[in-house]
Design a protein around this motif. Structure first.
Motif, mmCIF file in Angstrom:
data_model
loop_
_atom_site.group_PDB
_atom_site.id
_atom_site.type_symbol
_atom_site.label_atom_id
_atom_site.label_comp_id
_atom_site.label_asym_id
_atom_site.label_seq_id
_atom_site.Cartn_x
_atom_site.Cartn_y
_atom_site.Cartn_z
ATOM 1 N N ILE A 149 10.833 7.292 -0.018
ATOM 2 C CA ILE A 149 10.038 6.386 0.905
ATOM 3 C C ILE A 149 10.527 6.836 2.199
ATOM 4 O O ILE A 149 11.720 6.381 2.482
ATOM 5 C CB ILE A 149 10.241 4.900 0.364
ATOM 6 N N ILE A 150 9.947 6.965 3.253
ATOM 7 C CA ILE A 150 10.159 7.692 4.418
ATOM 8 C C ILE A 150 10.005 6.569 5.352
ATOM 9 O O ILE A 150 10.454 6.452 6.548
ATOM 10 C CB ILE A 150 9.624 8.980 4.841
ATOM 11 N N GLU A 151 8.980 5.805 5.248
ATOM 12 C CA GLU A 151 8.567 4.431 6.030
ATOM 13 C C GLU A 151 8.100 3.413 5.415
ATOM 14 O O GLU A 151 7.585 3.456 4.393
ATOM 15 C CB GLU A 151 7.342 4.958 6.878
ATOM 16 N N ASP A 152 8.721 2.116 5.683
ATOM 17 C CA ASP A 152 8.374 1.064 5.322
ATOM 18 C C ASP A 152 8.044 -0.156 5.871
ATOM 19 O O ASP A 152 9.076 -0.453 6.971
ATOM 20 C CB ASP A 152 9.596 0.639 4.343
ATOM 21 N N GLY A 153 6.985 -0.820 6.188
ATOM 22 C CA GLY A 153 6.738 -1.961 6.847
ATOM 23 C C GLY A 153 5.573 -2.480 6.987
ATOM 24 O O GLY A 153 4.755 -1.951 6.221
ATOM 25 N N THR A 154 4.996 -3.178 8.057
ATOM 26 C CA THR A 154 3.788 -3.959 7.861
ATOM 27 C C THR A 154 2.675 -2.995 8.412
ATOM 28 O O THR A 154 3.082 -1.933 9.182
ATOM 29 C CB THR A 154 3.671 -5.445 8.768
ATOM 30 N N PRO A 155 1.318 -2.819 8.237
ATOM 31 C CA PRO A 155 0.651 -2.145 8.656
ATOM 32 C C PRO A 155 0.521 -2.130 10.074
ATOM 33 O O PRO A 155 0.327 -0.867 10.772
ATOM 34 C CB PRO A 155 -0.924 -2.496 8.165
ATOM 35 N N ALA A 179 0.779 -1.335 0.134
ATOM 36 C CA ALA A 179 -0.001 -0.034 -0.024
ATOM 37 C C ALA A 179 0.958 1.438 0.168
ATOM 38 O O ALA A 179 1.867 1.380 0.908
ATOM 39 C CB ALA A 179 -0.952 0.005 1.190
ATOM 40 N N LEU A 180 0.520 2.055 -0.817
ATOM 41 C CA LEU A 180 1.151 3.543 -0.829
ATOM 42 C C LEU A 180 0.573 4.369 -0.432
ATOM 43 O O LEU A 180 -0.472 4.579 -0.761
ATOM 44 C CB LEU A 180 1.608 3.780 -2.373
ATOM 45 N N VAL A 181 1.018 5.094 0.719
ATOM 46 C CA VAL A 181 0.256 6.190 1.398
ATOM 47 C C VAL A 181 1.253 7.455 1.198
ATOM 48 O O VAL A 181 2.395 7.421 1.376
ATOM 49 C CB VAL A 181 -0.329 5.711 2.704
ATOM 50 N N GLY A 182 0.473 8.582 1.511
ATOM 51 C CA GLY A 182 1.370 9.908 1.609
ATOM 52 C C GLY A 182 0.273 10.910 1.351
ATOM 53 O O GLY A 182 -0.733 10.783 0.812
ATOM 54 N N THR A 183 0.989 12.345 1.309
ATOM 55 C CA THR A 183 0.104 13.470 1.024
ATOM 56 C C THR A 183 0.105 13.663 -0.192
ATOM 57 O O THR A 183 1.009 12.870 -1.195
ATOM 58 C CB THR A 183 0.820 14.589 1.887
ATOM 59 N N THR A 184 -0.854 14.335 -0.742
ATOM 60 C CA THR A 184 -1.087 14.558 -2.284
ATOM 61 C C THR A 184 0.352 15.250 -2.612
ATOM 62 O O THR A 184 0.804 16.307 -2.274
ATOM 63 C CB THR A 184 -2.080 15.664 -2.478
ATOM 64 N N ILE A 220 1.649 1.274 12.478
ATOM 65 C CA ILE A 220 0.669 1.728 13.320
ATOM 66 C C ILE A 220 1.136 1.930 14.745
ATOM 67 O O ILE A 220 0.637 2.917 15.534
ATOM 68 C CB ILE A 220 -0.803 0.977 13.175
ATOM 69 N N GLU A 221 1.667 0.962 15.307
ATOM 70 C CA GLU A 221 2.329 0.780 16.760
ATOM 71 C C GLU A 221 3.462 1.971 16.875
ATOM 72 O O GLU A 221 3.832 2.119 17.946
ATOM 73 C CB GLU A 221 2.772 -0.659 17.126
ATOM 74 N N GLY A 222 3.972 2.514 15.715
ATOM 75 C CA GLY A 222 5.109 3.029 15.699
ATOM 76 C C GLY A 222 4.678 4.774 15.894
ATOM 77 O O GLY A 222 3.561 4.952 16.395
ATOM 78 N N GLU A 223 5.705 5.472 15.813
ATOM 79 C CA GLU A 223 5.424 6.990 15.959
ATOM 80 C C GLU A 223 5.683 7.798 14.944
ATOM 81 O O GLU A 223 5.982 9.003 14.875
ATOM 82 C CB GLU A 223 6.157 7.335 17.325
ATOM 83 N N ALA A 274 -3.117 -4.895 3.055
ATOM 84 C CA ALA A 274 -1.753 -5.008 2.376
ATOM 85 C C ALA A 274 -0.762 -5.851 3.292
ATOM 86 O O ALA A 274 -0.895 -5.923 4.439
ATOM 87 C CB ALA A 274 -1.124 -3.540 2.177
ATOM 88 N N ASP A 275 0.149 -6.427 2.532
ATOM 89 C CA ASP A 275 1.563 -7.182 3.466
ATOM 90 C C ASP A 275 2.366 -6.061 3.912
ATOM 91 O O ASP A 275 3.101 -6.347 4.968
ATOM 92 C CB ASP A 275 2.119 -8.097 2.588
ATOM 93 N N ARG A 276 2.307 -4.791 3.226
ATOM 94 C CA ARG A 276 3.394 -3.955 3.519
ATOM 95 C C ARG A 276 3.127 -2.765 3.029
ATOM 96 O O ARG A 276 2.448 -2.479 2.189
ATOM 97 C CB ARG A 276 4.821 -4.443 2.534
ATOM 98 N N VAL A 277 3.366 -1.809 3.833
ATOM 99 C CA VAL A 277 2.991 -0.087 3.708
ATOM 100 C C VAL A 277 4.253 0.599 3.197
ATOM 101 O O VAL A 277 5.287 0.417 4.095
ATOM 102 C CB VAL A 277 2.318 0.401 4.775
ATOM 103 N N LEU A 278 4.089 1.499 2.298
ATOM 104 C CA LEU A 278 5.418 2.459 1.961
ATOM 105 C C LEU A 278 4.625 3.692 2.177
ATOM 106 O O LEU A 278 3.633 4.141 1.627
ATOM 107 C CB LEU A 278 5.668 2.235 0.606
#
Length: 602
Positions: free
Chosen positions: A574-580, A392-397, A584-587, A563-567
């Protein structure tokens, strides 16, 4: 010389050079269109020569009949010369009329053949151009090339070119016949060519610019109309009717003013030709009358000279009308040839590598990309997506998510670096292999005119009804389709207007799933779905994405859960890469986005 003067000269030279290049390009296109029908063109021109010669023979035969045939009847009661001359006159008239009929049919065949070829070229070329062209070249301009510009060319080809050739031949044959019949009567005609030349030269130079402006304003009208009708929902929603009417009225007025200038040109040129013709005809008649009275000239020759002089100026008026069509067609041909000169930035490889059994592993190696030389979207991207993984790719516009997806679908090629599928640079894959391996579903969810089943089967031509139903069931579309008036045979109407946005999106999902791609890209594809529909699709996605690589771009973080993995992307990196769960548990950024989304549901 001043700097301003130098720049002015450079600009003038550039304009002349550019104008010459446009003419050469247009003529090259016209030549390529006429080449397949060149034999028929030569035959048609021969027919025109015969027809024109038969018409020119008429006045000479009349002179011969009056001065020779009638004299033989009066003096010797010998009717044979008169009968032979009358017979010859009838034969030439019939020959001219018959050849004219043949010419009209033949020119129509040439016109339609050329136009069919041109329409197919424009459609095929435009369809095959890269996304960069379509995102910069408005749909209204494309439609103008295919409609109004080609229609102007049709008017020229339907008779303009052949009429030009016929008119020039008629003038040459008429002048030649007059000189052969009575050189003295041709003198006023030759003198009249001097003002005709300067008048035509003025008309030619002045009209070029004005006809080009008229075509430009015509295209702007079409562009504004198409954009208004295409975006009619936005027009209604934002109450832009009045503003659109005002801007359209300005465009209409500009087009009217451009046409007024053209008409004013003809209002000077056409009457000017007629005045010159009247004075020339009067001169031939007056001079000839004195010569007849003095016994130097026969009456029949005078009549033929008057007829030839009058006939000489008739095609000049037709040529003026031809010039109208020609200038319009030249401007249109410049625009059409300009679009055909556009080249795809994403091209088929000359020696493609076969992709026999795609697995779906994707790699970005030092990828740099920008839509233009001034803006860089992806500065230096390195990324590996294993086969079968859903990311899954997420981020601002503007972070670069959709750009990444477009590079995977090869809508664009990277400025530098490589995007690879199973270790093969996408630029080395054939378009067919790439389209079979990669499918992209966007938020637009475009449907074509036709039935529901036909739209779904676009993903797999020849798909059976059972395969179509299986695909719609998987994405949760089967139930609403069965509630339609004719089920799968329901006509979706223009652009799917009969269906809601969510229903259209579900059909686009079914169309993508039935294609069974190795890599599936969903670019904001759930944005038009309501919450119940989105949950149905998510359940279908979990099943259908299990054995394929998937890239999901979504602002709705509920979609990210499968998703298996979120970018997380920001400024093309890419500033973050990991499982959902881990993110979510991170900061980090994703955790704050998830918290904001959860709070919005409270």
């Amino acid at each position: 010389m001043s700097i301003t003067g130098v720049r002015g000269e450079e600009r003038s030279d550039f304009t002349k050079a550019e104008g010459k290049r446009l003419r050469q390009r247009s003529l090259a296109l016209l030549g390529s269109l006429l080449h397949p029908v060149r034999v028929r063109v030569y035959w048609t021109l021969l027919v025109v020569v015969i027809s024109t010669a038969a018409q020119v023979a008429g006045p000479a035969l009349l002179a011969l009949g009056i001065d020779q045939g009638l004299t033989q009847v009066v003096q010797n009661h010998n009717w044979l010369p008169a009968q032979l001359i009358v017979g010859a006159y009838v034969i030439t008239a019939i020959t001219g009329s018959t050849m004219m009929a043949v010419y009209m049919r033949s020119s129509a065949v040439i016109s339609q053949t050329v136009l069919i070829d041109l329409r197919e070229r424009v459609f095929q070329h435009t369809q095959n151009l890269s996304m960069s062209f379509h995102e910069n070249y408005t749909s209204g301009r494309v439609i103008a090339r295919q409609t109004s510009d080609i229609e102007v060319l049709r008017e020229l080809l339907d008779g303009g070119i052949s009429n030009l050739f016929r008119g020039v031949l008629l003038m040459l044959f008429t002048a030649g016949a007059l000189i052969a019949l009575d050189p003295s009567s041709a003198v006023p005609l030759l003198v009249a060519l001097i003002p005709c030349f300067y008048l035509t030269r003025w008309f030619s130079e002045t009209s070029k610019k004005q006809f080009r402006e008229a075509r430009t304003f015509s295209a702007r009208l079409i562009v504004q109309f198409v954009e208004t009708m295409t975006g009619i929902r936005a027009v209604k929603a934002f109450r832009r009717e009045e503003r659109n009417e005002q801007s359209y009225a300005v465009a209409v007025d500009d087009y009217r003013e451009a046409n007024r200038k053209v008409i004013r040109l003809f209002g000077t040129y056409d009457p000017g030709l007629k005045v010159i013709g009247v004075f020339t005809l009067s001169a031939v008649l007056i001079l000839g009358s004195f010569r007849v009275v003095n016994g130097v000239m026969d009456v029949g020759v005078l009549l033929a000279a008057v007829l030839y002089t009058r006939r000489f100026f008739e095609p000049m008026e037709e040529l003026a009308m031809f010039y109208n069509s020609f200038q319009n067609a030249s401007s249109a041909l410049e625009k059409v040839s300009g679009m055909l000169e556009e080249r795809a930035t994403v091209t088929e490889p000359e020696d493609p590598i076969a992709l026999a059994h795609p697995q779906g592993a994707l790699d970005f190696n030092h990828v740099r990309f920008g839509y233009n030389e001034h803006t860089v979207v992806l500065p230096d991207l390195d990324l590996h997506i294993p086969a079968g993984q859903t990311i899954a790719l997420v981020g601002t516009t503007g972070a670069g998510k959709s750009t990444l997806a477009k590079l995977v679908a090869r809508f664009y090629d990277p400025t530098s670096g490589t995007v690879s599928l199973d270790g093969i640079d996408l630029r080395r894959l054939s378009n067919a292999d790439l389209r079979n391996a990669v499918t992209m579903v966007t938020q637009e969810s475009y449907l074509f005119s036709g039935t529901v089943a036909e739209n779904i089967a676009l993903g797999k031509p020849g798909a059976t009804r059972d395969e179509i139903i299986a695909a719609t069931t998987a994405v949760g579309a089967h139930d609403f389709i069965m509630r339609l008036p004719e089920g799968y045979d329901t006509d979706v109407n223009k652009r799917g207007g009969r269906l809601s946005a969510g229903q259209r999106q579900l059909l686009s999902f079914a169309r993508a799933f039935i294609a069974d791609p190795t890599v599936l890209i969903l670019d904001e594809a759930t944005a038009s779905l309501d919450i119940p529909s989105e949950r149905l699709v998510q359940r279908g996605l979990q099943t259908l994405l299990s054995d394929r690589t998937a890239i999901i771009i979504a602002h709705r973080l509920s979609t990210v859960a499968i998703a298996d993995r979120v970018l997380v992307m920001e400024h093309g990196e890419i500033i973050e890469d990991g499982t959902p769960h881990d993110l979510i548990e991170g900061e980090g950024k994703f955790a704050s986005l998830h918290t904001a989304w959860r709070d919005s549901l409270a």
